[in-house]
Design an enzyme around this catalytic site. Structure first.
Site, PDB file in Angstrom:
ATOM      1  N   ASN A   9       0.862  -1.180   0.000  1.00  0.00           N
ATOM      2  CA  ASN A   9       0.000   0.000   0.000  1.00  0.00           C
ATOM      3  C   ASN A   9       0.900   1.231   0.000  1.00  0.00           C
ATOM      4  O   ASN A   9       1.507   1.568   1.019  1.00  0.00           O
ATOM      5  CB  ASN A   9      -0.881  -0.024   1.264  1.00  0.00           C
ATOM      6  CG  ASN A   9      -1.722   1.234   1.393  1.00  0.00           C
ATOM      7  OD1 ASN A   9      -1.821   2.020   0.455  1.00  0.00           O
ATOM      8  ND2 ASN A   9      -2.311   1.424   2.564  1.00  0.00           N
ATOM      9  N   LYS A  11       0.066   4.278  -0.311  1.00  0.00           N
ATOM     10  CA  LYS A  11      -0.602   5.447   0.282  1.00  0.00           C
ATOM     11  C   LYS A  11      -0.403   6.676  -0.630  1.00  0.00           C
ATOM     12  O   LYS A  11      -0.286   6.522  -1.832  1.00  0.00           O
ATOM     13  CB  LYS A  11      -0.088   5.686   1.698  1.00  0.00           C
ATOM     14  CG  LYS A  11      -0.103   4.402   2.542  1.00  0.00           C
ATOM     15  CD  LYS A  11       0.142   4.656   3.978  1.00  0.00           C
ATOM     16  CE  LYS A  11       0.206   3.322   4.713  1.00  0.00           C
ATOM     17  NZ  LYS A  11       0.243   3.461   6.152  1.00  0.00           N
ATOM     18  N   HIS A  94      -9.195   0.811   5.105  1.00  0.00           N
ATOM     19  CA  HIS A  94      -7.905   1.035   5.770  1.00  0.00           C
ATOM     20  C   HIS A  94      -8.119   1.979   6.958  1.00  0.00           C
ATOM     21  O   HIS A  94      -8.942   2.888   6.902  1.00  0.00           O
ATOM     22  CB  HIS A  94      -6.916   1.633   4.772  1.00  0.00           C
ATOM     23  CG  HIS A  94      -5.521   1.648   5.301  1.00  0.00           C
ATOM     24  ND1 HIS A  94      -5.081   2.619   6.171  1.00  0.00           N
ATOM     25  CD2 HIS A  94      -4.485   0.794   5.130  1.00  0.00           C
ATOM     26  CE1 HIS A  94      -3.816   2.358   6.501  1.00  0.00           C
ATOM     27  NE2 HIS A  94      -3.438   1.260   5.877  1.00  0.00           N
ATOM     28  N   GLU A  96      -6.545   4.420   7.996  1.00  0.00           N
ATOM     29  CA  GLU A  96      -6.397   5.857   7.705  1.00  0.00           C
ATOM     30  C   GLU A  96      -7.660   6.401   7.054  1.00  0.00           C
ATOM     31  O   GLU A  96      -8.040   7.551   7.261  1.00  0.00           O
ATOM     32  CB  GLU A  96      -5.161   6.079   6.814  1.00  0.00           C
ATOM     33  CG  GLU A  96      -3.880   5.881   7.612  1.00  0.00           C
ATOM     34  CD  GLU A  96      -2.705   5.358   6.805  1.00  0.00           C
ATOM     35  OE1 GLU A  96      -2.718   5.448   5.568  1.00  0.00           O
ATOM     36  OE2 GLU A  96      -1.767   4.836   7.457  1.00  0.00           O
ATOM     37  N   GLU A 166      -5.243  -5.353  10.700  1.00  0.00           N
ATOM     38  CA  GLU A 166      -4.211  -4.343  10.879  1.00  0.00           C
ATOM     39  C   GLU A 166      -4.440  -3.606  12.196  1.00  0.00           C
ATOM     40  O   GLU A 166      -5.215  -2.638  12.238  1.00  0.00           O
ATOM     41  CB  GLU A 166      -4.255  -3.338   9.737  1.00  0.00           C
ATOM     42  CG  GLU A 166      -4.012  -3.936   8.368  1.00  0.00           C
ATOM     43  CD  GLU A 166      -3.443  -2.895   7.432  1.00  0.00           C
ATOM     44  OE1 GLU A 166      -2.301  -3.067   7.012  1.00  0.00           O
ATOM     45  OE2 GLU A 166      -4.133  -1.903   7.157  1.00  0.00           O
ATOM     46  N   GLY A 172       2.621   1.854  10.729  1.00  0.00           N
ATOM     47  CA  GLY A 172       3.546   2.970  10.539  1.00  0.00           C
ATOM     48  C   GLY A 172       4.279   3.365  11.813  1.00  0.00           C
ATOM     49  O   GLY A 172       4.934   4.400  11.861  1.00  0.00           O
ATOM     50  N   SER A 212       3.687  -2.624  10.294  1.00  0.00           N
ATOM     51  CA  SER A 212       5.152  -2.627  10.437  1.00  0.00           C
ATOM     52  C   SER A 212       5.801  -3.961  10.097  1.00  0.00           C
ATOM     53  O   SER A 212       6.751  -4.387  10.766  1.00  0.00           O
ATOM     54  CB  SER A 212       5.553  -2.160  11.848  1.00  0.00           C
ATOM     55  OG  SER A 212       5.083  -0.846  12.068  1.00  0.00           O
TER      56      SER A 212
HETATM   57  C1  PEP Z   1      -0.550  -0.114   6.241  1.00  0.00           C
HETATM   58  O1  PEP Z   1      -0.613   1.080   6.028  1.00  0.00           O
HETATM   59  O2  PEP Z   1      -1.476  -0.868   5.873  1.00  0.00           O
HETATM   60  C2  PEP Z   1       0.614  -0.628   6.924  1.00  0.00           C
HETATM   61  C3  PEP Z   1       0.596  -1.849   7.373  1.00  0.00           C
HETATM   62  O3  PEP Z   1       1.676   0.238   7.055  1.00  0.00           O
HETATM   63  P1  PEP Z   1       3.129  -0.107   7.680  1.00  0.00           P
HETATM   64  O4  PEP Z   1       3.581  -1.381   7.046  1.00  0.00           O
HETATM   65  O5  PEP Z   1       3.975   1.059   7.319  1.00  0.00           O
HETATM   66  O6  PEP Z   1       2.921  -0.257   9.152  1.00  0.00           O
END
Ligand code: PEP
Length: 249
Positions: A9, A11, A94, A96, A166, A172, A212
């Site tokens: 992703n 973003k 997601h 966000e 998630e 992040g 992460s």
């Molecule tokens: C995400 O945005 O779905 C995500 C898992 O980000 P990150 O891997 O940076 O934690």
């Protein structure tokens, strides 16, 4: 059928030139695992990325879409528009989108319906916040997100659904759920599906972990029996890191 999937992703990162560079770096990597590889560039770069990886083993997917077919929704993009440029999979829900754009389980249920009625595959994201985990409510939160957005569907629809757990506190932040925490929640998600739709549906749905995931922790997380892959944010922006994760299977 349950598959290994690693989806990047991107973003709101990478303009057209940067998209060209990253796609070209991705094409130079070799895949040694059986994972399906997906990348989700920004909407403006979907068409370019789609054209560039046509011959490669990489699917270009969208980060979001609207639930309506068309109409007065300034700034939005519909499922049929995505389909018209070859996009067959969309990430929905997601954290966000939920946090900054007020997406709710109810509005996500409408988006899921719109995607499925356009024959698109959905990667449906959900996960608890830190306060939920601290208070021991993570399973209740996750169960209600799944039920409210997906449990109006019939069993067949789950052939076109991929789930992405998630935990918001791990996205992040550099903090990852431990492989055991991921496995416990994935097993709980499968059980929740099984209670409603039976074991066949539950065992056939791919459940990705996101939060992460990096080259140095992917193998351990992907080694858990109910973890079928990852949704990768930060580490998907470097071709070598992303393919190290893809090849962790
Ligand atoms: C995400 O945005 O779905 C995500 C898992 O980000 P990150 O891997 O940076 O934690």
């Amino acid at each position: 059928m349950r598959k290994h999937i690693v989806a990047g992703n991107w973003k709101m990162n990478n303009d057209l030139a940067q998209t060209e560079d990253l796609v070209s770096d991705l094409k130079k990597q070799s895949k040694t695992s059986d994972a399906e590889v997906m990348i989700a560039p920004a909407t403006t770069n979907l068409w370019h990325a789609f054209q560039s990886v046509r011959e490669d083993d990489i699917e270009v997917i969208a980060q979001n879409m609207h639930f309506a077919e068309n109409g007065a929704y300034t700034g939005e993009v519909s499922a049929s528009m995505l389909k018209s440029i070859g996009i067959k999979t969309v990430i929905l829900g997601h954290s966000e989108r939920r946090a900054y754009f007020n997406e709710t389980d109810a509005s996500l249920a409408k988006k899921v319906d719109a995607a499925l009625s356009n024959d698109m595959r959905v990667i449906f994201c959900f996960g608890e916040e830190l306060a939920d985990r601290k208070s021991g409510n993570e399973a209740t939160v996750v169960e209600s997100q799944i039920k409210n957005a997906l449990f109006h569907l019939d069993a067949d629809a789950f052939e076109h659904i991929v789930l992405a757990y998630e935990p918001v506190w791990a996205i992040g932040t550099g903090e990852t759920a431990s492989p055991e925490q991921a496995q416990d929640m994935h097993a709980f998600i499968r059980k929740t599906l099984s209670n409603k739709y039976g074991n066949t549906v539950a065992n056939n749905v791919s459940i990705l972990y996101g939060g992460s995931v990096k080259p140095n922790n992917a193998k351990e997380i992907f080694g858990k029996p109910d973890v079928d892959g990852g949704l990768i944010g930060g580490a998907s922006l470097k071709a070598e890191d992303f393919y190290a994760i893809v090849n962790a299977f």
